[in-house]
Design a protein around this motif. Sequence first.
Motif, PDB file in Angstrom:
ATOM      1  N   VAL A   1      84.388 -46.753 161.973  1.00  0.00           N
ATOM      2  CA  VAL A   1      83.607 -45.840 161.248  1.00  0.00           C
ATOM      3  C   VAL A   1      82.153 -46.168 160.720  1.00  0.00           C
ATOM      4  CG1 VAL A   1      84.116 -44.186 159.076  1.00  0.00           C
ATOM      5  CG2 VAL A   1      85.869 -44.817 160.424  1.00  0.00           C
ATOM      6  N   GLU A   2      81.275 -45.583 161.157  1.00  0.00           N
ATOM      7  CA  GLU A   2      80.165 -45.850 160.902  1.00  0.00           C
ATOM      8  C   GLU A   2      79.640 -45.965 159.335  1.00  0.00           C
ATOM      9  OE1 GLU A   2      76.838 -43.587 163.045  1.00  0.00           O
ATOM     10  OE2 GLU A   2      75.333 -44.268 161.776  1.00  0.00           O
ATOM     11  N   GLY A   3      79.263 -46.975 158.791  1.00  0.00           N
ATOM     12  CA  GLY A   3      78.703 -47.071 157.393  1.00  0.00           C
ATOM     13  C   GLY A   3      79.806 -47.435 156.581  1.00  0.00           C
ATOM     14  N   PHE A   4      81.030 -47.599 157.174  1.00  0.00           N
ATOM     15  CA  PHE A   4      82.392 -47.674 156.234  1.00  0.00           C
ATOM     16  C   PHE A   4      82.370 -49.234 155.812  1.00  0.00           C
ATOM     17  CE2 PHE A   4      86.999 -49.178 156.135  1.00  0.00           C
ATOM     18  CZ  PHE A   4      87.021 -48.250 155.118  1.00  0.00           C
ATOM     19  N   CYS A   5      81.799 -50.103 156.523  1.00  0.00           N
ATOM     20  CA  CYS A   5      81.732 -51.697 156.088  1.00  0.00           C
ATOM     21  C   CYS A   5      80.691 -51.729 154.978  1.00  0.00           C
ATOM     22  CB  CYS A   5      81.739 -52.454 157.147  1.00  0.00           C
ATOM     23  SG  CYS A   5      83.277 -52.957 158.307  1.00  0.00           S
ATOM     24  N   GLY A   6      79.637 -51.026 155.053  1.00  0.00           N
ATOM     25  CA  GLY A   6      78.624 -51.177 154.162  1.00  0.00           C
ATOM     26  C   GLY A   6      79.137 -50.693 152.846  1.00  0.00           C
ATOM     27  N   GLN A   7      79.999 -49.688 152.803  1.00  0.00           N
ATOM     28  CA  GLN A   7      80.254 -49.132 151.836  1.00  0.00           C
ATOM     29  C   GLN A   7      81.545 -49.944 150.977  1.00  0.00           C
ATOM     30  OE1 GLN A   7      79.115 -45.871 150.965  1.00  0.00           O
ATOM     31  NE2 GLN A   7      80.684 -46.286 149.042  1.00  0.00           N
ATOM     32  N   ILE A   8      82.370 -50.675 151.891  1.00  0.00           N
ATOM     33  CA  ILE A   8      83.170 -51.706 151.225  1.00  0.00           C
ATOM     34  C   ILE A   8      82.470 -52.596 150.365  1.00  0.00           C
ATOM     35  CG2 ILE A   8      84.989 -53.505 151.777  1.00  0.00           C
ATOM     36  CD1 ILE A   8      85.593 -51.781 154.367  1.00  0.00           C
TER      37      ILE A   8
ATOM     38  N   ARG B   1      79.508 -52.198 149.026  1.00  0.00           N
ATOM     39  CA  ARG B   1      79.178 -51.731 147.890  1.00  0.00           C
ATOM     40  C   ARG B   1      79.955 -51.463 146.571  1.00  0.00           C
ATOM     41  NH1 ARG B   1      75.778 -49.211 151.558  1.00  0.00           N
ATOM     42  NH2 ARG B   1      77.165 -47.472 151.748  1.00  0.00           N
ATOM     43  N   GLU B   2      81.239 -50.994 147.151  1.00  0.00           N
ATOM     44  CA  GLU B   2      82.372 -50.792 146.436  1.00  0.00           C
ATOM     45  C   GLU B   2      82.833 -52.073 145.754  1.00  0.00           C
ATOM     46  OE1 GLU B   2      83.630 -47.876 145.211  1.00  0.00           O
ATOM     47  OE2 GLU B   2      82.525 -46.687 146.985  1.00  0.00           O
ATOM     48  N   GLY B   3      82.924 -53.182 146.529  1.00  0.00           N
ATOM     49  CA  GLY B   3      83.298 -54.540 146.283  1.00  0.00           C
ATOM     50  C   GLY B   3      82.291 -55.066 145.047  1.00  0.00           C
ATOM     51  N   PHE B   4      80.988 -54.812 145.172  1.00  0.00           N
ATOM     52  CA  PHE B   4      80.038 -55.372 144.238  1.00  0.00           C
ATOM     53  C   PHE B   4      80.128 -54.717 142.914  1.00  0.00           C
ATOM     54  CE2 PHE B   4      75.615 -55.140 142.015  1.00  0.00           C
ATOM     55  CZ  PHE B   4      75.648 -56.331 141.930  1.00  0.00           C
TER      56      PHE B   4
ATOM     57  N   ILE C   1      90.496 -56.994 144.802  1.00  0.00           N
ATOM     58  CA  ILE C   1      89.180 -56.187 144.660  1.00  0.00           C
ATOM     59  C   ILE C   1      88.785 -55.502 146.255  1.00  0.00           C
ATOM     60  CG2 ILE C   1      86.734 -56.114 144.217  1.00  0.00           C
ATOM     61  CD1 ILE C   1      87.340 -58.233 142.144  1.00  0.00           C
ATOM     62  N   LEU C   2      89.115 -56.482 147.239  1.00  0.00           N
ATOM     63  CA  LEU C   2      88.778 -56.061 148.415  1.00  0.00           C
ATOM     64  C   LEU C   2      89.445 -54.920 148.851  1.00  0.00           C
ATOM     65  CD1 LEU C   2      87.167 -56.387 151.326  1.00  0.00           C
ATOM     66  CD2 LEU C   2      89.218 -57.930 151.958  1.00  0.00           C
ATOM     67  N   GLU C   3      91.044 -54.923 148.635  1.00  0.00           N
ATOM     68  CA  GLU C   3      91.905 -53.793 148.882  1.00  0.00           C
ATOM     69  C   GLU C   3      91.409 -52.414 148.091  1.00  0.00           C
ATOM     70  OE1 GLU C   3      96.050 -54.577 148.785  1.00  0.00           O
ATOM     71  OE2 GLU C   3      96.497 -52.592 149.631  1.00  0.00           O
ATOM     72  N   ALA C   4      90.963 -52.806 146.769  1.00  0.00           N
ATOM     73  CA  ALA C   4      90.691 -51.724 146.133  1.00  0.00           C
ATOM     74  C   ALA C   4      89.431 -51.042 146.588  1.00  0.00           C
ATOM     75  CB  ALA C   4      90.572 -51.854 144.662  1.00  0.00           C
ATOM     76  N   SER C   5      88.479 -51.914 147.310  1.00  0.00           N
ATOM     77  CA  SER C   5      87.113 -51.239 147.556  1.00  0.00           C
ATOM     78  C   SER C   5      87.141 -50.387 148.936  1.00  0.00           C
ATOM     79  CB  SER C   5      86.204 -52.621 147.902  1.00  0.00           C
ATOM     80  OG  SER C   5      86.016 -53.318 146.567  1.00  0.00           O
TER      81      SER C   5
END
Lengths: 422, 422, 422, 422
Positions: free
Chosen positions: C359-366, C368-371, C406-410
């Motif tokens: 999914v495009e952009g998905f890992c970038g979103q992870i 950001r959510e992680g941070f 946190i990774l899972e939550a992100s």
Amino acid sequence: MDLFEKYESNVRGYIRSFPTIFVKAQNATMWDHTGKTYIDFFGGAGSLNYGHNDPAIKRAIIEYIERDGVTNALDKATDAKYHFIEKLQNTILKPRGLDYKIQFVGPTGTNAVETALKLARKVKQRSKIVAFTNAYHGHTLGALAVTGNEFYHDDYYGVPLNVTKMPFDNYFDSENQMDSIDMMRHYYEDASSGYEVPAGIIVETIQGEGGINIASVEWLKKLEKMCRDLDILLIVDDIQMGNGRTGNFFSFERAGIKPDIVTVSKSIGTGLPMAIVLMRPEIDQWSPGEHTGTFRGNSLAFVAGAKALERWDNDTFSKEILAKGAKVEQRMKAIAARFPQHIGDVRGLGMIWGIESPVEGFCGQISREGFERGLIAETAGATDQVIKFLAPLTISEAELDKGLDILEASITAAAAKHPINE
Amino acid sequence: MDLFEKYESNVRGYIRSFPTIFVKAQNATMWDHTGKTYIDFFGGAGSLNYGHNDPAIKRAIIEYIERDGVTNALDKATDAKYHFIEKLQNTILKPRGLDYKIQFVGPTGTNAVETALKLARKVKQRSKIVAFTNAYHGHTLGALAVTGNEFYHDDYYGVPLNVTKMPFDNYFDSENQMDSIDMMRHYYEDASSGYEVPAGIIVETIQGEGGINIASVEWLKKLEKMCRDLDILLIVDDIQMGNGRTGNFFSFERAGIKPDIVTVSKSIGTGLPMAIVLMRPEIDQWSPGEHTGTFRGNSLAFVAGAKALERWDNDTFSKEILAKGAKVEQRMKAIAARFPQHIGDVRGLGMIWGIESPVEGFCGQISREGFERGLIAETAGATDQVIKFLAPLTISEAELDKGLDILEASITAAAAKHPINE
Amino acid sequence: MDLFEKYESNVRGYIRSFPTIFVKAQNATMWDHTGKTYIDFFGGAGSLNYGHNDPAIKRAIIEYIERDGVTNALDKATDAKYHFIEKLQNTILKPRGLDYKIQFVGPTGTNAVETALKLARKVKQRSKIVAFTNAYHGHTLGALAVTGNEFYHDDYYGVPLNVTKMPFDNYFDSENQMDSIDMMRHYYEDASSGYEVPAGIIVETIQGEGGINIASVEWLKKLEKMCRDLDILLIVDDIQMGNGRTGNFFSFERAGIKPDIVTVSKSIGTGLPMAIVLMRPEIDQWSPGEHTGTFRGNSLAFVAGAKALERWDNDTFSKEILAKGAKVEQRMKAIAARFPQHIGDVRGLGMIWGIESPVEGFCGQISREGFERGLIAETAGATDQVIKFLAPLTISEAELDKGLDILEASITAAAAKHPINE
Amino acid sequence: MDLFEKYESNVRGYIRSFPTIFVKAQNATMWDHTGKTYIDFFGGAGSLNYGHNDPAIKRAIIEYIERDGVTNALDKATDAKYHFIEKLQNTILKPRGLDYKIQFVGPTGTNAVETALKLARKVKQRSKIVAFTNAYHGHTLGALAVTGNEFYHDDYYGVPLNVTKMPFDNYFDSENQMDSIDMMRHYYEDASSGYEVPAGIIVETIQGEGGINIASVEWLKKLEKMCRDLDILLIVDDIQMGNGRTGNFFSFERAGIKPDIVTVSKSIGTGLPMAIVLMRPEIDQWSPGEHTGTFRGNSLAFVAGAKALERWDNDTFSKEILAKGAKVEQRMKAIAARFPQHIGDVRGLGMIWGIESPVEGFCGQISREGFERGLIAETAGATDQVIKFLAPLTISEAELDKGLDILEASITAAAAKHPINE
């Protein structure tokens, strides 16, 4: 022959394979200074498709000279050039639906290739060109960069800049080989592959010098499609395989593709120096004078070439080529069947044929045996593993039969000198 | 002319300067399809030193064709080639004490240059070549790398690899300029200069395309000495200035130097495509077939060239060239004196002359005025700041006078269109 | 943050992904200026394998400074360097049977790569280097030439000279792909392929920046064998994957191969700048001073590095790495099972892991959510299609659990923002 | 010392000139493992301008470590980096009217140079860079291309691409030499010179490694003017000559010029690895992450560097440098007067000085004699023709006197071993 040894550079080559002085030639027969005759299966490496000294062509040239036609006009307009352009457009390009502009370049194949590569790079504003394994495109530095054989290269010439080599159709010769066009597509669609989309891809539809390697119709179509999809210019180097060699005028006709750029030389001037580049009009983005050269206006070649193109006014010539080619194929395969251990493959199309041998030195021996018996035939391939048939397309039935007989005798003699130890 | 516009590439150049169709030519006179005549001061850019359609040369070519001589022999031996080699050695090289071997290359000047550069790099096993400001050596990538004019270059062709540009004699045109040979020597003797000793230095003794820039005898001698001292090959590109243009057969004779390699083309085949490279025997380190090409055996050019060399059997021709040159000089200087603000310099040697103008567009105007009045003359130099005289060496007194008259009229007309505002 | 925006170059990158000011760090935990804590799954891109501010390492550095040890010695000898060399030889190289000499280079990975490539070219006297698709080796011009991602390239930097890109193991990801080593062997054994035998082949056994692409043991063994057979130097770039990341000290140990040259940097100095090149003694053909640099003697890094190597005195550390890695794998695969449409692959080894998403952009979103939630984790791959796990090898169980939570939550949060439309 | 010989690469250099193990250093004094002391006139090749182990700097570093400051942050923000940026802007850049953005690059000078060249090429979209004879800019391929000394080059590294070498100020050392800037201007304004306008010109205002060659103020001003006129970026490599070496913080201040790009390294981190590139804001056209590297965030160097910059809060330090420099000059000239045949020139500025000898091997001998007597001093220049003075700027009067005394004794001893035969 002493004079040549003493005064001509060591680079001289064919004079070593065929060490005699030739004084006369007619269609596919050559005479040396002792009067001995030879059948010419070499055909000026593809520049004598219309035979030696065709009477109609001779007459046209002589008439032109006698009336003081301009022989060298740089790229000024002459009547000779006018008629050549007209004839090429009307007889060849238009009937094939090929809307090409014509660039007259320095009269060598290598110059046509350099021109095509410069133009592709200029138009696309990209540096990279793709060429193929075993490709042969000439010896000036730009063309040499796309020529595979390491024999022609030297570390100090400078690196072959901006060229990516890709496997030719069926190159790896193995069951699980990847289609090289799938490879390229994968590379170009991956921004991290380290492969940049090239300006153009230059391809011989049949590699002559490389060993008579024939690209399949399917592969050529796929290549064209990838070029269209990825905005890459498709350049066909038709210098050796064009001018009717495969039965059609252009070698790419059998695949139904339309290259963006085509390089043509050798027989286009019937053996007189001439080279042209054909291009789709929208690619013709040269400024006036941006690629020049003194001998772009070799009028004798224009006169001769225009005359030769008359053979393409109808389809008789094409049919003759295919008929003669069929005979060559049949004879070669029969010979191959006699020497199954010496001959690994017979392959070809139209009037371009090769016999490949797994036996080291065998094809060189055939060439030498042939010369002794009155046949001019050369080897091809990186290790001279192929004996090549490139006779004039106009060769007479008698000449062809005689040549094939000598070829068979030469192979028989060569096989005797290369016994297979099992 | 529509046909050319429609079907010939935009790259076409001289057809734009001289927009008519030429149909006949004799010595220095050309006829177009309307019957109008032109005096040819352009001489095929140096390829027509022996004039258009010299009767003796015509006869030799026609005889050769009529007796079915081999026209294209690749580098197999022919009687045509035999006689050419013999004539060149006996008439030109031996009397001048030049012990050179001859390499027949693809029949273009650019191919001769590429060959010379490859050979120098191979022999010396060094990559660098020195060329000079305003140099012109051709358009294939290796030759283009040593050609100065940026008009011919494009970022995407690839960088001009392994070439160092040095100032030509008197380049900076200032009082305190440093001699460029002292510069080079200083660089090469300093291990930290960032300049590597090159394999060779390629030089035109007179830069034709660059604007008729004449290297002094002293500078050429000094250049040769440095090459000897530092083990650098001296390559003279004599493509435009050789073949008698300066009065001697080779342009470097006036300096008493002996280059290691000489490139010769243009008039060596009397306008038919031909190019050769001359080299000292110890430099001839090619392997057989290492630099090849289809049209190295253009027999018609050999026949024509051998015939033309007969003019050098004694010194009559040389004397004629100098006499005609003296007339050109005298007339040009007289014209220059009439237009001191339009004409900055008249310079030349033998039968190569240039008129330089500081007025932008002036020389282009002269060319156009000339064409209208029946004169073919082209500009030279990076900004077309020079009008160039390159007439056949065989031009008749009448043709010469007529041409010079038209030139003067054209300059007068051009000056009227470029008034000087002070 | 304004100060950075105003005065720091636009090239700044991670500060954009993690926009806060960090003021303190201990093992795998970082504190920003507001007191917020973060679990560090990024680990200085592999330079903090031993964690932030390890107490024993801190103590060693402080002691060295307090006693006025020489901090910058260029490549003069110091006791700090002595002990580092001794420790590296005794603890790492000798027990593994690796007879390597050590070159201290400018303290960046890219400098180590440049050094390795220069050395290989110098030793083999060949120009070509092979690198692989998706390779990442640094940003100075020599190293950039072997780095795939086009984002880092610009036409005007100059062409990536003398580099051939080959497909990494399993690159084409298709059933009938050809093994890239078979491809190379075929090319190198064919004199007309257009491919020259290279001086060396540089490979990451696992491509980190390229997207956590793991070369198989079989492929690496086959690569080593080809290098031996064809006299090519095998260079392993172990800058990111060495120093214990995969469980062994060197990443190539799992394949049982012995490279000719190994580049090591990042954690070798525990996060202080240091880079070394290891080489078989017979390859060490440098002249004294031939590759230099000011910061080759960063003593603080030597002191810290020698201290860190004590962890390798026995196999406890290695076992811990594998145990933690097993937990990471288990948790990641469980997460992936929850999001089958968002997560395409989970792959890794030891303590290097990646989660790939189609999914495009998905890992970038992870990321950001992680941070936001207190996790530092970055993406990898040409299109940022992978989220990368590179935590310190010394991370505590508590930190690891917290980070994975946190990774899972992100990922859960990111998935909610990237719904799959079917 | 055996351990180094056995395990360290042959490339090791200074350890050969100064063969002992150093264990302690304070300001300009070093101790080896036997307790012998040395005065350091080498100063880490310019990286120890603030002396070894300055107490205030030591204290700042130790405090940072003890409070668990982040030591490696890639290019994430830290308080250490914040304070460094603030200090550099406020104390150095703003007071000098230099509106520069700061790029933190891999912590080596060569990386700063590579960054500057990449940026110039990217911004101007031109390939060429001009560098000067005897220039020294580093050893990675891009920087090596602009470094003159052939000792560092090898044919197989690849050609030094896209670099033009020009004579440094006063290079030809002759009466009638042409000003190199006039040369360049002439070339760039002539479209047929073969010289392209470069993206940038990189210059050391004083060439240190090249032999202490000092560009005149007039030449530097003229260079800047040409760059402005022709839209060329002016890059000053201030890695060795910046950080106060010449009396001002930047070496170019004496000429009153403002470069577009400045490379800074060595003493900016007080000997800890650090390198930065300064650039005018409008040139800062990088995309985020386009030039990266692991050790761009070496916090200990930021802390140390910020502390060191306090010396520039007022002009005391600058005055001290000039005063000490004056003493060096006086002593050196007095020594030179004693050995007129051994010493050809004494030249320098601020605290950078060189003694040049026309006697081969003489300066190497001085270095060896010095080492024996307790002095660390190195040679410079392509043929080691210069002995170089690069002591810490903070050197005490006592250390300086002692060092100069040893230098004089060493020169005396060296002169005795190199008698002049007349």
